[in-house]
Scaffold this active site. Sequence first.
Site, mmCIF file in Angstrom:
data_model
loop_
_atom_site.group_PDB
_atom_site.id
_atom_site.type_symbol
_atom_site.label_atom_id
_atom_site.label_comp_id
_atom_site.label_asym_id
_atom_site.label_seq_id
_atom_site.Cartn_x
_atom_site.Cartn_y
_atom_site.Cartn_z
ATOM 1 N N CYS A 41 0.824 -1.209 0.000
ATOM 2 C CA CYS A 41 0.000 0.000 0.000
ATOM 3 C C CYS A 41 0.855 1.253 0.000
ATOM 4 O O CYS A 41 0.676 2.140 -0.831
ATOM 5 C CB CYS A 41 -0.924 -0.004 1.210
ATOM 6 S SG CYS A 41 -1.917 1.492 1.368
ATOM 7 N N ILE A 188 -7.171 -0.882 -10.821
ATOM 8 C CA ILE A 188 -5.739 -0.579 -10.942
ATOM 9 C C ILE A 188 -5.410 -0.121 -12.357
ATOM 10 O O ILE A 188 -4.728 0.890 -12.552
ATOM 11 C CB ILE A 188 -4.895 -1.809 -10.560
ATOM 12 C CG1 ILE A 188 -5.069 -2.148 -9.079
ATOM 13 C CG2 ILE A 188 -3.414 -1.554 -10.857
ATOM 14 C CD1 ILE A 188 -4.351 -3.417 -8.647
ATOM 15 N N GLU A 207 -10.208 -5.117 -22.161
ATOM 16 C CA GLU A 207 -10.889 -5.794 -21.061
ATOM 17 C C GLU A 207 -11.652 -6.995 -21.610
ATOM 18 O O GLU A 207 -12.380 -6.890 -22.589
ATOM 19 C CB GLU A 207 -11.845 -4.834 -20.355
ATOM 20 C CG GLU A 207 -12.825 -5.478 -19.394
ATOM 21 C CD GLU A 207 -12.146 -6.290 -18.297
ATOM 22 O OE1 GLU A 207 -12.628 -7.411 -18.026
ATOM 23 O OE2 GLU A 207 -11.146 -5.815 -17.724
ATOM 24 N N VAL A 242 -6.372 -10.723 -25.072
ATOM 25 C CA VAL A 242 -5.033 -10.641 -25.636
ATOM 26 C C VAL A 242 -4.536 -12.056 -25.880
ATOM 27 O O VAL A 242 -4.534 -12.887 -24.969
ATOM 28 C CB VAL A 242 -4.078 -9.892 -24.683
ATOM 29 C CG1 VAL A 242 -2.641 -9.954 -25.198
ATOM 30 C CG2 VAL A 242 -4.528 -8.449 -24.511
ATOM 31 N N ALA A 273 -2.649 -5.496 -15.759
ATOM 32 C CA ALA A 273 -3.380 -5.214 -14.523
ATOM 33 C C ALA A 273 -4.605 -6.116 -14.460
ATOM 34 O O ALA A 273 -5.743 -5.666 -14.600
ATOM 35 C CB ALA A 273 -3.780 -3.745 -14.479
ATOM 36 N N ARG A 276 -4.696 -9.351 -8.485
ATOM 37 C CA ARG A 276 -3.635 -9.708 -7.554
ATOM 38 C C ARG A 276 -3.918 -11.106 -6.995
ATOM 39 O O ARG A 276 -5.054 -11.567 -7.001
ATOM 40 C CB ARG A 276 -3.543 -8.688 -6.403
ATOM 41 C CG ARG A 276 -3.268 -7.270 -6.882
ATOM 42 C CD ARG A 276 -3.148 -6.293 -5.715
ATOM 43 N NE ARG A 276 -2.011 -6.596 -4.862
ATOM 44 C CZ ARG A 276 -0.768 -6.188 -5.091
ATOM 45 N NH1 ARG A 276 -0.498 -5.457 -6.179
ATOM 46 N NH2 ARG A 276 0.215 -6.489 -4.261
ATOM 47 N N HIS A 448 -23.873 23.567 3.801
ATOM 48 C CA HIS A 448 -24.226 23.944 2.425
ATOM 49 C C HIS A 448 -23.360 25.122 1.994
ATOM 50 O O HIS A 448 -23.123 26.036 2.779
ATOM 51 C CB HIS A 448 -25.701 24.333 2.371
ATOM 52 C CG HIS A 448 -26.140 24.857 1.034
ATOM 53 N ND1 HIS A 448 -26.408 24.022 -0.036
ATOM 54 C CD2 HIS A 448 -26.340 26.129 0.591
ATOM 55 C CE1 HIS A 448 -26.764 24.756 -1.085
ATOM 56 N NE2 HIS A 448 -26.725 26.050 -0.723
#
Length: 478
Positions: A41, A188, A207, A242, A273, A276, A448
């Site tokens: 992280c 990601i 995708e 791909v 990406a 994970r 507001h």
Amino acid sequence: METQLVVLGGGPGGYAAAFLAADLGMQVTIVEQDPRLGGTCLLKGCIPSKALLHVARVISESHEMAEWGVSFAKPTIDINAMRARKEKVITTLTGGLKQLAKKRKVEVIHARGVFENSNTLRLERVGADGPAPPAERLTFEHCVLASGSVPAMPKPWALNTDRVMDSTGALNLVDVPESLLVIGGGYIGLEMGTVYAQLGSKVTVIEFMPNLLPQGVDRDLAKPLTDRLAKLFTKIHLETKVTSLTDRGDCVEVTYEGPGGPATEKFSRVLVAVGRRPNSAGLGLDRTQVEIDAKGFVVTDECQRTADPRIMAIGDVAGEPMLAHKAAHQGKVAIEALHGEPAVFRPLAIPAVVFTDPEIAWAGLTEEQAKQEGIAIEVSKYPWAASGKAQALGRTEGFTKLIVDPATDRILGVGIVGPNAGDLVSEGVLAIEMGATARDVGESIHPHPTLSETVAFAAEAYLGSATEIYRPRSRQTS
């Protein structure tokens, strides 16, 4: 060496557990293979990516100011200075963690820890230049496993070239490539694609699924982002796979196949990406009683205990969702349970945020989940086009919605899309956890003009008392 508690992994879950254990009087040791605390992280994930997304947002805002009669010259990108500023953010935060560990008398060992049995870790030097561990073995009474996760890289795409990157490589900011292919339309990929597109790269996304972002995201929340990215990115290919990557030296040749048939293109760099995976392999867990499921996650109960009475597990390695804030809370639950307190990890809502532009944030029950599970709900939306603050910002594409139980008026879920959605969702989390009703939220006075008041206005819309939109109360459930 001996210790009462060892925490294997120094990320957000690991150091949260270690620091609380030390505060409760335990003797604590953190074993972390990176020279610095912070985990994925802080070192190569959440924090550096948000720093770069801030840069991307500023560049985007400079273009948007043209509507106000304010024009800026095209920005000049000093990639070395940007990289240095990103590293300064990381160094500042890791330095703070180092001092906090020192003040709490938490010993930090920089080594790779491998289980020899249920109460012993073998400490291995990390790399040829890494420091030698203070001992070959560390015995412990209890262990909190917080080993996290790593980017998934399918073997056919793991070419011997830095032109094919995972998220860590993308955050290294080697250069601003002329063209970038992002394989994977999850959070990601879209976040890093946004950064590179604003820096000047021609970004294409491929995708495999019919939509960007995972199925857990309500489609209406994703639409404003999808519409904006369609203008920012060069191309977005959905339902496309791909089939091959080939290193051509000065570029990567990519073959893919989608609704339009097979095609081949060349890209300066490729970012893989596609998710994970838990970091549970190679740790010697087979020499303990710990159980691992088919996806590689360590199996735990609500107290974060594993099947081994000495070992607890938290964070990414202990199951989805893989989120730093979930890991930190599980770390505290594990320590409280170990300390004999009646603690369990049983949240009603774990907020999730996609830090793109616009941001998407949600928590609790989603509209799609309710439909799949046959749960009766009423959905109340407040369009940001009716928000004075959103109009002032020129960002009216967003909205705030509440998922409400029509029988009790309790708030079961919240979804927000728009700038700073991630900063607004916490009120919804609190409402869900506290069992608040739409009236509780609607009658709480909000400042507001703000974006945060759209949460209250969505509650008022449910009650039929909204001022800025005309929506009489109805009782249509879905």
